[in-house]
Design an enzyme around this catalytic site. Structure first.
Site, PDB file in Angstrom:
ATOM      1  CG  ASP A 212       2.380  -8.778  12.702  1.00 25.88           C
ATOM      2  OD1 ASP A 212       3.378  -7.638  13.003  1.00 25.88           O
ATOM      3  OD2 ASP A 212       1.518  -9.029  13.614  1.00 25.88           O
ATOM      4  CB  VAL A 213       7.148  -5.491  10.791  1.00 25.42           C
ATOM      5  CG1 VAL A 213       7.375  -5.681   9.102  1.00 25.42           C
ATOM      6  CG2 VAL A 213       6.340  -4.549  11.000  1.00 25.42           C
TER       7      VAL A 213
ATOM      8  CB  CYS B 293       6.981   1.101   3.527  1.00 20.50           C
ATOM      9  SG  CYS B 293       8.223   2.028   2.186  1.00 20.50           S
TER      10      CYS B 293
ATOM     11  CB  SER C  59      -0.918  -0.115   1.479  1.00 22.24           C
ATOM     12  OG  SER C  59      -1.788   1.206   1.322  1.00 22.24           O
TER      13      SER C  59
ATOM     14  CE  LYS D 141       6.602   6.363  11.327  1.00 18.38           C
ATOM     15  NZ  LYS D 141       7.039   5.260  10.103  1.00 18.38           N
TER      16      LYS D 141
ATOM     17  CB  SER E 293       6.961  10.341  10.298  1.00 22.13           C
ATOM     18  OG  SER E 293       6.093  11.621  10.263  1.00 22.13           O
TER      19      SER E 293
ATOM     20  CG  ASP F 145       1.578  -4.982   3.923  1.00 21.34           C
ATOM     21  OD1 ASP F 145       2.045  -3.681   3.344  1.00 21.34           O
ATOM     22  OD2 ASP F 145       0.593  -5.153   4.426  1.00 21.34           O
TER      23      ASP F 145
ATOM     24  CE1 TYR G 244       3.402   6.951  12.342  1.00 20.26           C
ATOM     25  CE2 TYR G 244       3.662   9.395  12.293  1.00 20.26           C
ATOM     26  CZ  TYR G 244       3.625   8.234  11.775  1.00 20.26           C
ATOM     27  OH  TYR G 244       3.927   8.396  10.187  1.00 20.26           O
TER      28      TYR G 244
END
Ligand SMILES: NC(=O)c1ccc[n+]([C@@H]2O[C@H](COP(=O)([O-])OP(=O)(O)OC[C@H]3O[C@@H](n4cnc5c(N)ncnc54)[C@H](O)[C@@H]3O)[C@@H](O)[C@H]2O)c1
Length: 255
Positions: free
Chosen positions: A58-59, A85, A16, A165, A148, A37, A161
């Protein structure tokens, strides 16, 4: 590294958004690409469309990561480029309605965005270290993380988040130093606001207003802009140990 028919690449979150654009860029250049993914439907569909191969992963599961890279070693025999990603971006404030941030939710964001990035990259590096050194510099592989701009400009509700990051941005230099003697480079891209399924669900006027906040160009990023930077990082041998903002000069406000 010149990306071409001899290149083997893996892309987590490749089903995605930014990862899918990276898969399209790489397969368009003739590379053999593994989509890793947890979304089996989209992963398999993109594999059909592009000629890439899909392997569910599943990371946040370290054992599954080890198994996935063992699978890549067996089927492809080598790995040249790995792009992280896979990520999630749920929002929750530090305290809300008399409760602190849910501990499981915080740990889950870190497990996917930070731990997943590090352990996938570590397994990728182990495979790359077995590659013969390529002329002229002795390069053996390239790893690209996705941070990010929230690593620096985290907004209201982004504590988990932004921490995850910021952790990714923090990994880049020590990983580049750890892997320098193997000829493996490590960089990260810190995207600003990109039009992917993460933002596609927003109403048109909200998307337009977000795009208009970007100084120049005054639009949301196209996933192809991201993929172009992955290609440049892979192909420019002096880029190493750096997190690059890709954001049209936006600096996010508190909310
Ligand atoms: N879109 C943006 O504006 C933006 C901005 C900054 C950073 N990013 C980062 O870029 C990366 C890609 O984001 P996107 O916008 O393409 O999002 P997306 O939701 O379109 O794609 C993310 C992909 O990651 C996969 N994924 C999620 N959890 C996973 C797990 N545990 N194991 C394996 N796969 C998993 C999803 O199935 C999905 O295919 C993320 O790390 C995101 O944080 C995006």
């Amino acid at each position: 590294m010149k990306i071409g028919g001899d290149t083997v690449a893996s892309v987590t979150g490749g089903a995605s958004g930014l990862g899918a654009a990276t898969v399209r860029m790489l397969t368009g250049l003739g590379a053999q690409v593994l989509i890793l993914d947890r979304d089996a439907d989209r992963g398999a569909a993109l594999a059909d469309e592009t000629g890439a191969r899909f392997r569910p992963l599943d990371v946040s599961d370290a054992a599954d990561i080890a198994a996935a890279f063992a699978d890549i070693a067996e089927t492809e025999g080598r790995l040249d480029l790995h792009v992280n990603c896979a990520g999630i971006a749920p929002a929750a404030k530090t305290i809300s309605r008399g409760e602190v941030h849910d501990a499981y939710a915080f740990a889950r964001v870190v497990a996917i965005n930070l731990n997943g990035s590090f352990f996938c990259a570590s397994h990728a590096a182990l495979m790359m270290a077995a590659n013969p050194p390529a002329a002229p510099d002795g390069e053996r592989g390239v790893i690209v993380h996705t941070a990010s701009i929230a690593a620096w400009d985290g907004q209201v509700g982004q504590a988990a988040y932004a921490a995850s990051k910021g952790g990714v941005a923090g990994l880049v230099l020590p990983m580049a130093r750890d892997l320098a003697d193997k000829g493996i480079r490590v960089c990260a891209i810190a995207p600003g606001l990109f039009l992917t399924p993460m933002l596609e669900g927003l109403p048109d006027e909200v998307r337009e207003s977000l795009g208009a906040q970007v100084p120049f160009p005054a639009r949301l990023g196209d996933p192809g802009d991201y993929a172009a930077l992955v290609r440049h990082i892979a192909e420019n041998p002096m880029l190493n140990g750096e997190t690059i903002r890709l954001d049209g000069a936006i600096r996010m406000a508190p909310r």
